[in-house]
Motif scaffolding. Structure first.
Motif, PDB file in Angstrom:
ATOM      1  N   TRP A   1       4.334   6.779   3.625  1.00  0.00           N
ATOM      2  CA  TRP A   1       3.266   6.127   2.865  1.00  0.00           C
ATOM      3  C   TRP A   1       3.835   4.888   2.172  1.00  0.00           C
TER       4      TRP A   1
ATOM      5  N   VAL B   1       2.847   1.645  -0.591  1.00  0.00           N
ATOM      6  CA  VAL B   1       1.951   1.003  -1.555  1.00  0.00           C
ATOM      7  C   VAL B   1       2.547  -0.341  -1.975  1.00  0.00           C
TER       8      VAL B   1
ATOM      9  N   PHE C   1      -0.376  11.677 -10.652  1.00  0.00           N
ATOM     10  CA  PHE C   1      -0.387  11.589  -9.190  1.00  0.00           C
ATOM     11  C   PHE C   1      -0.750  12.944  -8.587  1.00  0.00           C
TER      12      PHE C   1
ATOM     13  N   LEU D   1      -6.951  16.018   0.611  1.00  0.00           N
ATOM     14  CA  LEU D   1      -5.819  15.675  -0.247  1.00  0.00           C
ATOM     15  C   LEU D   1      -6.261  15.787  -1.697  1.00  0.00           C
ATOM     16  N   ASN D   2      -5.475  16.454  -2.497  1.00  0.00           N
ATOM     17  CA  ASN D   2      -5.780  16.591  -3.919  1.00  0.00           C
ATOM     18  C   ASN D   2      -7.149  17.220  -4.147  1.00  0.00           C
TER      19      ASN D   2
ATOM     20  N   ARG E   1      -7.588   4.890   0.590  1.00  0.00           N
ATOM     21  CA  ARG E   1      -7.605   4.476  -0.818  1.00  0.00           C
ATOM     22  C   ARG E   1      -7.380   5.726  -1.664  1.00  0.00           C
ATOM     23  N   ARG E   2      -6.310   5.715  -2.415  1.00  0.00           N
ATOM     24  CA  ARG E   2      -5.948   6.927  -3.155  1.00  0.00           C
ATOM     25  C   ARG E   2      -6.957   7.248  -4.252  1.00  0.00           C
ATOM     26  N   SER E   3      -7.670   6.235  -4.743  1.00  0.00           N
ATOM     27  CA  SER E   3      -8.673   6.506  -5.776  1.00  0.00           C
ATOM     28  C   SER E   3      -9.775   7.419  -5.244  1.00  0.00           C
TER      29      SER E   3
ATOM     30  N   PHE F   1      -9.329   9.920  -3.554  1.00  0.00           N
ATOM     31  CA  PHE F   1      -8.812  11.287  -3.636  1.00  0.00           C
ATOM     32  C   PHE F   1      -8.403  11.637  -5.077  1.00  0.00           C
TER      33      PHE F   1
ATOM     34  N   ILE G   1      -6.637   9.988  -7.217  1.00  0.00           N
ATOM     35  CA  ILE G   1      -5.264   9.652  -7.603  1.00  0.00           C
ATOM     36  C   ILE G   1      -5.280   8.177  -7.992  1.00  0.00           C
TER      37      ILE G   1
ATOM     38  N   ASP H   1      -4.236   0.478  -4.849  1.00  0.00           N
ATOM     39  CA  ASP H   1      -5.127   1.576  -4.474  1.00  0.00           C
ATOM     40  C   ASP H   1      -4.943   1.872  -2.984  1.00  0.00           C
TER      41      ASP H   1
ATOM     42  N   VAL I   1      -3.253   2.590   0.399  1.00  0.00           N
ATOM     43  CA  VAL I   1      -2.028   3.256   0.838  1.00  0.00           C
ATOM     44  C   VAL I   1      -1.977   3.211   2.357  1.00  0.00           C
TER      45      VAL I   1
END
Length: 211
Positions: free
Chosen positions: A51, A53, A116, A146-147, A184-186, A188, A190, A199, A201
């Motif tokens: 991953w 960023v 995280f 995820l999450n 986009r981790r947001s 999920f 995060i 944001d 990844v």
């Protein structure tokens, strides 16, 4: 006789050295004809998710997930019917910084969500829903969990190689792929550090499956 004996020994020795120096050939190749149908199991020691960023606009920063498990079902005559399911142990995330790795797995403060992944995060999971082949490439649509959040994701996958491992290495048929996608981790939940840490990844996947 002594001369003939010495000559024979020299020839045998030279032949042995040449045999020892004979070039080795990798068991895998980009020959798609080497792929056979069936259900393959992920080679956890050689399957990775990288991953990446953007860090403060100065540099990209990347880490890895490994020890990935799962299955791949293939039918070379009907690649569109292929299926893949993998589980990614988020708790085993690896970075080059012990401090950052610790932060990624830092327990949530009282009354707050984790920055995280938090302590003892559940494995992430990808389950394909459709495979659209195009030559030696394919688009793999699926759901990524995820999450605790599940979102649709599309992987751009490429065939890398196939073949049979040597007997002394298990003799299993093996097939390998690479793939890329962006999330986009947001989405999920995060969201720590956005936009200082991007944001977006980028995920780069190297996957080996064997049977």
């Amino acid at each position: 006789m002594r001369i003939a004996h010495a000559f024979l020994l020299s020839a045998l020795f030279t032949g042995a050295v040449v045999a020892q120096q004979a070039p080795m050939t990798a068991p895998g190749s980009k020959n798609v004809a080497a792929v056979t149908g069936g259900t393959y199991t992920a080679d956890a020691g050689h399957t990775l998710v990288e991953w990446t960023v953007d860090h403060l606009g100065f540099t990209p920063y990347f880490g890895l997930f490994g020890n990935i498990t799962g299955t791949l079902t293939l039918d070379p005559k009907n690649l569109g019917a292929s299926k893949v399911e993998v589980s990614i142990p988020v708790a085993e995330v690896t970075t080059a910084s012990a401090g950052l790795t610790k932060h990624l797995l830092k327990p949530a403060d009282a009354g707050k969500s984790a920055d995280f992944f938090g302590a003892s995060p559940a494995p992430a999971r990808f389950v394909s829903t459709r495979v659209t082949p195009s030559g030696q490439n394919a688009k793999i649509d699926g759901n990524l969990t995820l999450n605790g959040v599940t979102k649709p994701v599309t992987l751009d996958a490429q065939f890398y190689g196939a073949g049979k491992m040597p007997a002394q290495m298990g003799g299993k048929e093996t097939v390998g792929f690479t793939a890329n996608t962006t999330i986009r981790r947001s989405e999920f939940n995060i969201g720590y550090g956005i936009p200082m840490v991007s944001d977006e990844v980028k995920l780069k996947i190297t996957a080996a499956f064997e049977k």
